[in-house]
Design a protein around this motif. Sequence first.
Motif, short mmCIF file in Angstrom:
data_model
loop_
_atom_site.label_atom_id
_atom_site.label_comp_id
_atom_site.label_asym_id
_atom_site.label_seq_id
_atom_site.Cartn_x
_atom_site.Cartn_y
_atom_site.Cartn_z
N GLU A 237 0.83 -1.21 0.00
CA GLU A 237 0.00 0.00 0.00
C GLU A 237 0.86 1.25 0.00
N ASP A 238 0.28 2.30 -0.55
CA ASP A 238 0.91 3.61 -0.57
C ASP A 238 -0.21 4.63 -0.56
N SER A 239 0.03 5.78 0.01
CA SER A 239 -1.00 6.80 0.04
C SER A 239 -0.38 8.19 0.09
N ASP A 240 -1.01 9.11 -0.61
CA ASP A 240 -0.61 10.51 -0.55
C ASP A 240 -1.31 11.22 0.60
N ASP A 241 -2.33 10.58 1.14
CA ASP A 241 -3.06 11.15 2.26
C ASP A 241 -2.23 10.96 3.53
N PRO A 242 -1.89 12.04 4.23
CA PRO A 242 -1.03 11.93 5.41
C PRO A 242 -1.60 11.02 6.50
N ALA A 243 -2.89 11.07 6.72
CA ALA A 243 -3.49 10.22 7.76
C ALA A 243 -3.37 8.75 7.37
N ARG A 244 -3.67 8.43 6.13
CA ARG A 244 -3.59 7.05 5.68
C ARG A 244 -2.13 6.59 5.65
N ALA A 245 -1.23 7.44 5.22
CA ALA A 245 0.19 7.10 5.20
C ALA A 245 0.67 6.79 6.62
N GLY A 246 0.20 7.53 7.59
CA GLY A 246 0.55 7.27 8.99
C GLY A 246 0.01 5.93 9.46
N ALA A 247 -1.23 5.63 9.07
CA ALA A 247 -1.83 4.35 9.45
C ALA A 247 -1.06 3.19 8.82
N ILE A 248 -0.64 3.36 7.59
CA ILE A 248 0.14 2.33 6.91
C ILE A 248 1.48 2.13 7.62
N ALA A 249 2.13 3.23 7.97
CA ALA A 249 3.41 3.14 8.67
C ALA A 249 3.27 2.41 10.01
N ARG A 250 2.20 2.71 10.73
CA ARG A 250 1.96 2.02 12.01
C ARG A 250 1.68 0.54 11.80
N ALA A 251 0.91 0.22 10.77
CA ALA A 251 0.61 -1.19 10.47
C ALA A 251 1.87 -1.94 10.06
N LEU A 252 2.74 -1.30 9.30
CA LEU A 252 4.00 -1.93 8.92
C LEU A 252 4.85 -2.21 10.15
N GLU A 253 4.93 -1.25 11.03
CA GLU A 253 5.71 -1.42 12.27
C GLU A 253 5.14 -2.57 13.10
N ALA A 254 3.83 -2.61 13.25
CA ALA A 254 3.19 -3.63 14.08
C ALA A 254 3.27 -5.02 13.48
N ASN A 255 3.21 -5.11 12.17
CA ASN A 255 3.10 -6.42 11.53
C ASN A 255 4.39 -6.94 10.90
N CYS A 256 5.34 -6.06 10.61
CA CYS A 256 6.56 -6.50 9.92
C CYS A 256 7.76 -6.63 10.85
N ARG A 257 7.84 -5.79 11.86
CA ARG A 257 9.03 -5.79 12.72
C ARG A 257 9.22 -7.16 13.37
N GLY A 258 10.39 -7.71 13.16
CA GLY A 258 10.75 -8.99 13.77
C GLY A 258 10.39 -10.21 12.94
N THR A 259 9.70 -10.01 11.83
CA THR A 259 9.27 -11.19 11.06
C THR A 259 10.41 -11.86 10.30
N ASP A 260 11.46 -11.13 9.95
CA ASP A 260 12.59 -11.77 9.28
C ASP A 260 13.22 -12.81 10.22
N ALA A 261 13.47 -12.42 11.45
CA ALA A 261 14.06 -13.34 12.43
C ALA A 261 13.08 -14.46 12.78
N GLU A 262 11.82 -14.14 12.89
CA GLU A 262 10.81 -15.15 13.21
C GLU A 262 10.71 -16.19 12.09
N LEU A 263 10.76 -15.75 10.86
CA LEU A 263 10.72 -16.67 9.72
C LEU A 263 11.91 -17.63 9.78
N GLU A 264 13.08 -17.10 10.02
CA GLU A 264 14.28 -17.94 10.11
C GLU A 264 14.17 -18.94 11.25
N ARG A 265 13.67 -18.48 12.39
CA ARG A 265 13.50 -19.36 13.56
C ARG A 265 12.51 -20.49 13.24
N LEU A 266 11.40 -20.15 12.61
CA LEU A 266 10.40 -21.17 12.28
C LEU A 266 10.93 -22.17 11.25
#
Length: 93
Positions: A42-71
Amino acid sequence: MSLPSAALAAWISAWPALAAEAPPDVQAFTARRDRCDHFRGEDSDDPARAGAIARALEANCRGTDAELERLKRRHAGNPAIRRRLDAYEAKVE
């Protein structure tokens, strides 16, 4: 992740059965990583939506590289789970 459309369609149609067979740690990872991958697309020019996307990325992506390797290490002896995990990109963070 880039799959031919026929392979992607087959994988999507098999997803409910695969999800039911996976151990809880794999189920939790795949649900989180699928949300991560959704928001990575996702991408958005709308600042509010861009902020929501950034928060969702942080919540859902952080740590998944290491978790994938562990699994992958934990479930190395299970070819079906290993193939499922191998479908995810190793480096998204």
